[in-house]
Design an enzyme around this catalytic site. Structure first.
Site, short mmCIF file in Angstrom:
data_model
loop_
_atom_site.label_atom_id
_atom_site.label_comp_id
_atom_site.label_asym_id
_atom_site.label_seq_id
_atom_site.Cartn_x
_atom_site.Cartn_y
_atom_site.Cartn_z
N ASP A 9 50.80 77.20 2.74
CA ASP A 9 51.36 78.17 3.69
C ASP A 9 52.83 77.80 3.85
O ASP A 9 53.19 76.92 4.63
CB ASP A 9 50.61 78.09 5.01
CG ASP A 9 51.23 78.95 6.11
OD1 ASP A 9 52.18 79.70 5.82
OD2 ASP A 9 50.77 78.85 7.26
N GLY A 11 56.08 78.27 5.26
CA GLY A 11 56.66 78.95 6.41
C GLY A 11 58.06 78.49 6.72
O GLY A 11 58.62 77.60 6.06
N THR A 13 59.17 76.90 9.36
CA THR A 13 59.26 75.60 10.02
C THR A 13 58.60 74.51 9.20
O THR A 13 59.17 73.42 9.05
CB THR A 13 58.59 75.66 11.41
OG1 THR A 13 59.19 76.71 12.18
CG2 THR A 13 58.75 74.34 12.15
N ASN A 14 57.41 74.78 8.66
CA ASN A 14 56.66 73.79 7.89
C ASN A 14 56.08 74.41 6.63
O ASN A 14 55.88 75.63 6.56
CB ASN A 14 55.50 73.21 8.71
CG ASN A 14 55.96 72.38 9.88
OD1 ASN A 14 56.79 71.48 9.72
ND2 ASN A 14 55.42 72.66 11.06
N TYR A 103 52.22 100.06 5.79
CA TYR A 103 53.60 99.88 6.26
C TYR A 103 54.47 100.97 5.64
O TYR A 103 54.25 101.38 4.50
CB TYR A 103 54.10 98.51 5.83
CG TYR A 103 54.69 97.66 6.94
CD1 TYR A 103 54.06 97.54 8.17
CD2 TYR A 103 55.88 96.96 6.75
CE1 TYR A 103 54.58 96.75 9.16
CE2 TYR A 103 56.42 96.16 7.74
CZ TYR A 103 55.76 96.07 8.95
OH TYR A 103 56.29 95.29 9.94
N GLY A 110 55.51 90.49 5.31
CA GLY A 110 55.40 89.13 4.83
C GLY A 110 54.02 88.85 4.27
O GLY A 110 53.00 89.33 4.80
N ASP A 112 52.37 86.24 4.46
CA ASP A 112 51.54 85.51 5.42
C ASP A 112 50.77 86.46 6.33
O ASP A 112 49.59 86.23 6.64
CB ASP A 112 52.40 84.55 6.24
CG ASP A 112 53.55 85.25 6.96
OD1 ASP A 112 53.96 86.36 6.54
OD2 ASP A 112 54.07 84.67 7.94
#
Length: 262
Positions: A9, A11, A13-14, A103, A110, A112
């Protein structure tokens, strides 16, 4: 011997790294999303993770990921190919997500968000509509009706909001985001006022948005909380039907297994 998957994953931040079998996600680790990291650096970190889990490169059948940081994609592809001898298959790029994307501009969604919505659909097949609430860098609400991804909402995230507040206020302490079962709503110090403000504030955000979504989405509807702060918020709110912190990793596992059957 059980087949193992390495899940990513990727992302803002991480980079969350999960180890899974065909049946479940076993464990996960977090690497910082570091703009100075190299592909070799990521590869060595992956070997350390697998060593900690008691696995070697030969134990990994496939590497599957979801990314919202395009600059890291080639680095992690390099890491998987050089150190694990497996290509990294990215959702929405190498592995299509089998949901009808409604959409207005489908490419804007995204990966995710799509993978989390797909995971909710597969894990809770009895619900007609589903809302995935992800407490990540942003707080996102993603809606599914049948096998159609409808869209959702993007709100400020817990960590990004806490960081912004700390950086703009000289005397306020950093937010700890600690939760106890009997914590009062009213904080009696600056630290607890901040902590309770974030926990109860984001709980109220989730309750308010999901209540509005329940008015416009068909029943039966189920709400799934995920992300790093899902458990903390769920301890002070009853608006969630399920709490799955690793929902996205579960989605990557299921996405890969379905692709193998096609």
């Amino acid at each position: 011997m059980a087949r193992h998957l390495l899940l990513f994953d990727i992302g803002n931040t991480n980079v969350k790294v999960g180890i899974a079998t065909e049946g479940t996600v076993l464990t996960s680790y977090a690497l910082p999303t570091d703009g100075t990291q190299t592909g070799d650096g990521f590869g060595l970190a992956l070997l350390d993770i697998m060593r900690h889990a008691g696995l070697g490169a030969d134990d990994i059948d496939a590497c599957v990921g979801s990314s919202v940081v395009p600059s890291l994609d080639p680095l992690l592809r390099h890491a998987c190919e050089r150190f694990l001898w497996r290509p990294l298959q990215l959702a929405h790029v190498d592995l299509p997500v089998p949901l009808e994307n409604r959409y207005e501009r489908p490419t804007e969604v995204g990966a995710d968000r799509l993978v989390a919505a797909f995971a909710a659909r597969r894990l809770y097949p009895d619900a007609r509509a589903l809302v995935s609430v992800d407490f990540g860098t942003a707080t996102t609400f993603d809606c599914v009706d049948g096998d159609a991804y409808l869209g959702g909402l993007i709100c400020p995230g817990v960590l990004s909001s806490a960081g912004a507040l700390s950086s703009r206020t000289a005397k306020l302490p950093r937010v700890s985001l600690e939760v106890s079962e009997d914590m009062p709503v009213v904080g009696r110090s600056t630290t607890t006022s901040l902590n309770h403000g974030f926990i109860f504030g984001f709980a109220a955000l989730a309750e308010g948005v999901t209540a509005r979504l329940r008015k416009v989405l068909p029943e039966p509807l189920e709400v799934v909380a995920t992300g790093g702060f899902a458990r903390a918020v769920a301890r002070v709110s009853d608006c969630f039907d399920h709490v799955r912190p690793d929902l996205l990793l579960e989605g990557l596992r299921l996405l890969y297994l379905e692709s193998e059957q096609r």
